[in-house]
Design an enzyme around this catalytic site. Structure first.
Site, PDB file in Angstrom:
ATOM      1  N   ARG A  65      53.400 -71.434  79.687  1.00 39.47           N
ATOM      2  CA  ARG A  65      54.553 -70.896  80.413  1.00 39.47           C
ATOM      3  C   ARG A  65      54.476 -71.307  81.873  1.00 39.47           C
ATOM      4  O   ARG A  65      53.408 -71.361  82.470  1.00 39.47           O
ATOM      5  CB  ARG A  65      54.590 -69.364  80.332  1.00 39.47           C
ATOM      6  CG  ARG A  65      54.713 -68.810  78.938  1.00 39.47           C
ATOM      7  CD  ARG A  65      55.002 -67.302  78.990  1.00 39.47           C
ATOM      8  NE  ARG A  65      54.255 -66.644  80.036  1.00 39.47           N
ATOM      9  CZ  ARG A  65      53.025 -66.157  79.888  1.00 39.47           C
ATOM     10  NH1 ARG A  65      52.385 -66.300  78.737  1.00 39.47           N
ATOM     11  NH2 ARG A  65      52.425 -65.538  80.890  1.00 39.47           N
TER      12      ARG A  65
ATOM     13  N   ARG B 125      66.190 -69.903  68.709  1.00 35.86           N
ATOM     14  CA  ARG B 125      67.001 -69.418  69.834  1.00 35.86           C
ATOM     15  C   ARG B 125      66.671 -70.154  71.124  1.00 35.86           C
ATOM     16  O   ARG B 125      67.553 -70.365  71.973  1.00 35.86           O
ATOM     17  CB  ARG B 125      66.810 -67.912  70.012  1.00 35.86           C
ATOM     18  CG  ARG B 125      67.430 -67.085  68.884  1.00 35.86           C
ATOM     19  CD  ARG B 125      67.561 -65.626  69.256  1.00 35.86           C
ATOM     20  NE  ARG B 125      66.282 -64.966  69.396  1.00 35.86           N
ATOM     21  CZ  ARG B 125      65.604 -64.411  68.383  1.00 35.86           C
ATOM     22  NH1 ARG B 125      66.089 -64.473  67.138  1.00 35.86           N
ATOM     23  NH2 ARG B 125      64.457 -63.803  68.594  1.00 35.86           N
TER      24      ARG B 125
ATOM     25  N   ASP C 252      42.917 -63.384  62.310  1.00 29.84           N
ATOM     26  CA  ASP C 252      43.395 -64.339  63.314  1.00 29.84           C
ATOM     27  C   ASP C 252      42.826 -65.736  63.121  1.00 29.84           C
ATOM     28  O   ASP C 252      43.555 -66.728  63.174  1.00 29.84           O
ATOM     29  CB  ASP C 252      43.015 -63.851  64.721  1.00 29.84           C
ATOM     30  CG  ASP C 252      43.997 -62.833  65.273  1.00 29.84           C
ATOM     31  OD1 ASP C 252      45.061 -62.630  64.653  1.00 29.84           O
ATOM     32  OD2 ASP C 252      43.704 -62.242  66.323  1.00 29.84           O
TER      33      ASP C 252
ATOM     34  N   TYR D  29      47.572 -56.998  59.543  1.00 30.83           N
ATOM     35  CA  TYR D  29      47.755 -57.949  58.450  1.00 30.83           C
ATOM     36  C   TYR D  29      46.629 -57.814  57.418  1.00 30.83           C
ATOM     37  O   TYR D  29      46.878 -57.900  56.207  1.00 30.83           O
ATOM     38  CB  TYR D  29      47.816 -59.377  58.999  1.00 30.83           C
ATOM     39  CG  TYR D  29      48.728 -59.510  60.190  1.00 30.83           C
ATOM     40  CD1 TYR D  29      50.037 -59.030  60.154  1.00 30.83           C
ATOM     41  CD2 TYR D  29      48.288 -60.092  61.377  1.00 30.83           C
ATOM     42  CE1 TYR D  29      50.875 -59.141  61.249  1.00 30.83           C
ATOM     43  CE2 TYR D  29      49.117 -60.201  62.475  1.00 30.83           C
ATOM     44  CZ  TYR D  29      50.406 -59.719  62.415  1.00 30.83           C
ATOM     45  OH  TYR D  29      51.219 -59.820  63.509  1.00 30.83           O
TER      46      TYR D  29
ATOM     47  N   GLY E  78      52.668 -56.877  64.890  1.00 32.98           N
ATOM     48  CA  GLY E  78      51.414 -56.614  64.190  1.00 32.98           C
ATOM     49  C   GLY E  78      50.266 -57.292  64.901  1.00 32.98           C
ATOM     50  O   GLY E  78      50.454 -58.086  65.832  1.00 32.98           O
ATOM     51  N   HIS E  79      49.066 -56.962  64.488  1.00 34.02           N
ATOM     52  CA  HIS E  79      47.857 -57.612  64.971  1.00 34.02           C
ATOM     53  C   HIS E  79      46.966 -57.897  63.777  1.00 34.02           C
ATOM     54  O   HIS E  79      47.248 -57.466  62.642  1.00 34.02           O
ATOM     55  CB  HIS E  79      47.128 -56.739  66.004  1.00 34.02           C
ATOM     56  CG  HIS E  79      47.615 -56.941  67.400  1.00 34.02           C
ATOM     57  ND1 HIS E  79      47.527 -58.154  68.056  1.00 34.02           N
ATOM     58  CD2 HIS E  79      48.190 -56.089  68.279  1.00 34.02           C
ATOM     59  CE1 HIS E  79      48.031 -58.029  69.281  1.00 34.02           C
ATOM     60  NE2 HIS E  79      48.440 -56.786  69.437  1.00 34.02           N
ATOM     61  N   ASP E  80      45.898 -58.593  64.031  1.00 31.54           N
ATOM     62  CA  ASP E  80      44.939 -58.957  62.992  1.00 31.54           C
ATOM     63  C   ASP E  80      44.683 -57.805  62.020  1.00 31.54           C
ATOM     64  O   ASP E  80      44.779 -57.957  60.803  1.00 31.54           O
ATOM     65  CB  ASP E  80      43.634 -59.394  63.671  1.00 31.54           C
ATOM     66  CG  ASP E  80      42.506 -59.666  62.707  1.00 31.54           C
ATOM     67  OD1 ASP E  80      42.205 -60.837  62.477  1.00 31.54           O
ATOM     68  OD2 ASP E  80      41.902 -58.696  62.197  1.00 31.54           O
ATOM     69  N   ILE E  81      44.361 -56.643  62.554  1.00 34.22           N
ATOM     70  CA  ILE E  81      43.997 -55.505  61.710  1.00 34.22           C
ATOM     71  C   ILE E  81      45.163 -55.053  60.829  1.00 34.22           C
ATOM     72  O   ILE E  81      44.961 -54.613  59.694  1.00 34.22           O
ATOM     73  CB  ILE E  81      43.476 -54.341  62.592  1.00 34.22           C
ATOM     74  CG1 ILE E  81      42.781 -53.286  61.724  1.00 34.22           C
ATOM     75  CG2 ILE E  81      44.601 -53.724  63.417  1.00 34.22           C
ATOM     76  CD1 ILE E  81      42.039 -52.243  62.551  1.00 34.22           C
TER      77      ILE E  81
ATOM     78  N   LEU F  86      60.671 -72.451  79.196  1.00 35.68           N
ATOM     79  CA  LEU F  86      61.460 -72.679  77.982  1.00 35.68           C
ATOM     80  C   LEU F  86      62.819 -71.976  78.013  1.00 35.68           C
ATOM     81  O   LEU F  86      63.606 -72.111  77.069  1.00 35.68           O
ATOM     82  CB  LEU F  86      60.672 -72.227  76.756  1.00 35.68           C
ATOM     83  CG  LEU F  86      59.465 -73.107  76.398  1.00 35.68           C
ATOM     84  CD1 LEU F  86      58.698 -72.511  75.227  1.00 35.68           C
ATOM     85  CD2 LEU F  86      59.923 -74.522  76.061  1.00 35.68           C
TER      86      LEU F  86
ATOM     87  N   ARG G 291      57.797 -65.021  66.773  1.00 34.36           N
ATOM     88  CA  ARG G 291      58.372 -64.331  65.623  1.00 34.36           C
ATOM     89  C   ARG G 291      59.471 -65.217  65.030  1.00 34.36           C
ATOM     90  O   ARG G 291      60.068 -66.044  65.722  1.00 34.36           O
ATOM     91  CB  ARG G 291      58.978 -62.989  66.048  1.00 34.36           C
ATOM     92  CG  ARG G 291      57.962 -61.945  66.457  1.00 34.36           C
ATOM     93  CD  ARG G 291      58.583 -60.567  66.494  1.00 34.36           C
ATOM     94  NE  ARG G 291      57.804 -59.644  67.309  1.00 34.36           N
ATOM     95  CZ  ARG G 291      58.039 -58.338  67.408  1.00 34.36           C
ATOM     96  NH1 ARG G 291      59.062 -57.808  66.744  1.00 34.36           N
ATOM     97  NH2 ARG G 291      57.292 -57.562  68.166  1.00 34.36           N
TER      98      ARG G 291
END
Length: 389
Positions: free
Chosen positions: A38, A96, A161, A135, A130-133, A66, A90
């Site tokens: 970024r 977009r 991850d 999923y 969500g995060h690693d845990i 971007l 996502r």
């Protein structure tokens, strides 16, 4: 450049966790990975902590806005000459922004386009955070990890991850690149951590199907239920890991412990009803000496006993030193690239860039004139940063 991917160029849209791990895997194998950071990540002076971001090592970094049309145009131009590109937004965000698969394939039909998400590109959870845990929980990979005396134990973020996410995407990109060299066509890779974490439980599903795995934690061969596949506290408060599953390894274990004649370790050790007694005895025995003493006793045999080393201790292990598993050339310890290749070995680990450190160099290599680069910087579409621009 060195490594089996030395002729591959990859465009990485900066993210966190599994995406950078994928980029590291590809860069470690010699790919030229251009990380699109970024524009607002550029600081003056550059933050020295960026050099410690091991997951970003070996890259060139270009800083791009971007949300600026010229920034989007810059990424699309870079995609024209890339072999692969990946992002971790996502579903729908890249579209977009104007850098989705259709936008990029319009410029480069042979481009391999990787998408790294937790839930995947579709399904009822696709737009949820969500995060690693999270999923791992839904994939069924978290539930089995832990002891019978407590709840599930998060296995850091290495299973989701990195193992089920970033490494899965790197494998997918390598597969798609191989196919593209035959077909001349790119494709989109939908890499989801929930998918990858589920794949990693394949063996357990097989054992469950034939009655060799219980859904109750701490009752199975590999989940701390079996006493000769577990960790034990030593006299100094440190731990050793024991993995003497097979008969010959177990025989060497009890022989090394000096308890070969102890009836607790006699025939029938695979009977779960005997496990509690075996565990009590092993706990008592291992508590009688230090970790180093046990490591010295079992260091050259096949009892499958090893000291449990910390992150700071692992690089000092004699085996790891002999194989040069870790590297310190950047001024701190980090793991070396893996796996190893005999004909096209990976080179020395790369340095993690400052955001925007290579903006000018990347654009110049892409054919931008100096005046065009200056114009893009003046517009705020790109930014240079770091010690070199």
């Amino acid at each position: 450049m060195a490594g089996p991917l030395a002729d591959v160029t990859v465009l990485e849209i900066a993210g966190i966790g599994p995406g950078p791990f994928c980029g590291m895997m590809l860069a470690d194998m010699g790919a030229r990975v251009i990380r699109v950071d970024r524009a607002d990540a550029v600081t003056d002076p550059p933050d020295p902590r960026a050099r410690h971001e091991i997951l970003n090592r070996g890259r060139q970094s270009i800083a791009v806005d971007l949300k600026h049309p010229e920034g989007v145009a810059t990424v699309l131009r870079l995609a024209e000459t890339a072999d692969a590109m990946f992002e971790g937004f996502r579903p729908g965000v890249a579209e977009r922004l104007g850098i989705g698969p259709k936008d990029c394939h319009a410029r480069n039909p042979a481009l391999v386009y990787g998408r790294m998400t937790g839930w995947g590109q579709d399904g009822p959870y696709a737009q949820q955070a969500g995060h690693d845990i999270t999923y791992l929980a839904v994939a069924g990979a978290l539930h089995p990890i832990g002891r019978d005396s407590g709840g599930p134990v998060p296995p850091l973020n290495v299973v989701g991850d990195f193992g089920g996410g970033g490494m899965l995407l790197a494998f997918g990109i390598a597969c798609a690149l191989l196919e593209a060299r035959t077909s001349g066509k790119g494709q989109v890779i939908d890499a989801a951590i929930v998918d990858g974490a589920a794949v990693l439980t394949a063996m357990m599903h097989g054992m469950l199907a034939d009655g060799r795995w219980s859904t109750r934690r701490g009752e199975n061969l590999l989940d701390s239920g079996c006493p000769y596949y577990d960790v034990y506290r030593c006299a100094d408060g440190e731990y050793v890991a024991v993995g003497a599953l097979e008969d010959k390894f177990f025989a060497e274990l009890v022989d090394g412990l000096g308890v070969a004649d102890d009836p607790v370790f006699g025939p029938g050790r695979t009977d779960p009803s005997r496990w509690a007694a075996i565990r009590r005895r092993l706990t008592e025995i291992f508590a009688g000496a230090t970790r180093q003493e046990w490591a010295a006793r079992f260091g050259s045999g096949d009892a499958c006993v090893a000291p449990v080393l910390s992150l700071t201790e692992a690089s000092g292990d004699v085996h790891n030193q002999r194989r040069v598993v870790f590297d310190e050339t950047a001024g701190f310890v980090q793991p070396n690239p893996a796996p190893r290749f005999d004909r096209t070995p990976a080179g020395q680990v790369g340095v993690a860039p400052y955001p925007g450190e290579h903006t000018t160099a990347v654009l110049a290599a892409a054919g931008y004139a100096d005046a065009d680069i200056e114009r893009l910087e003046r517009l705020g579409a790109v930014r240079g940063g770091g010690a070199r621009r």
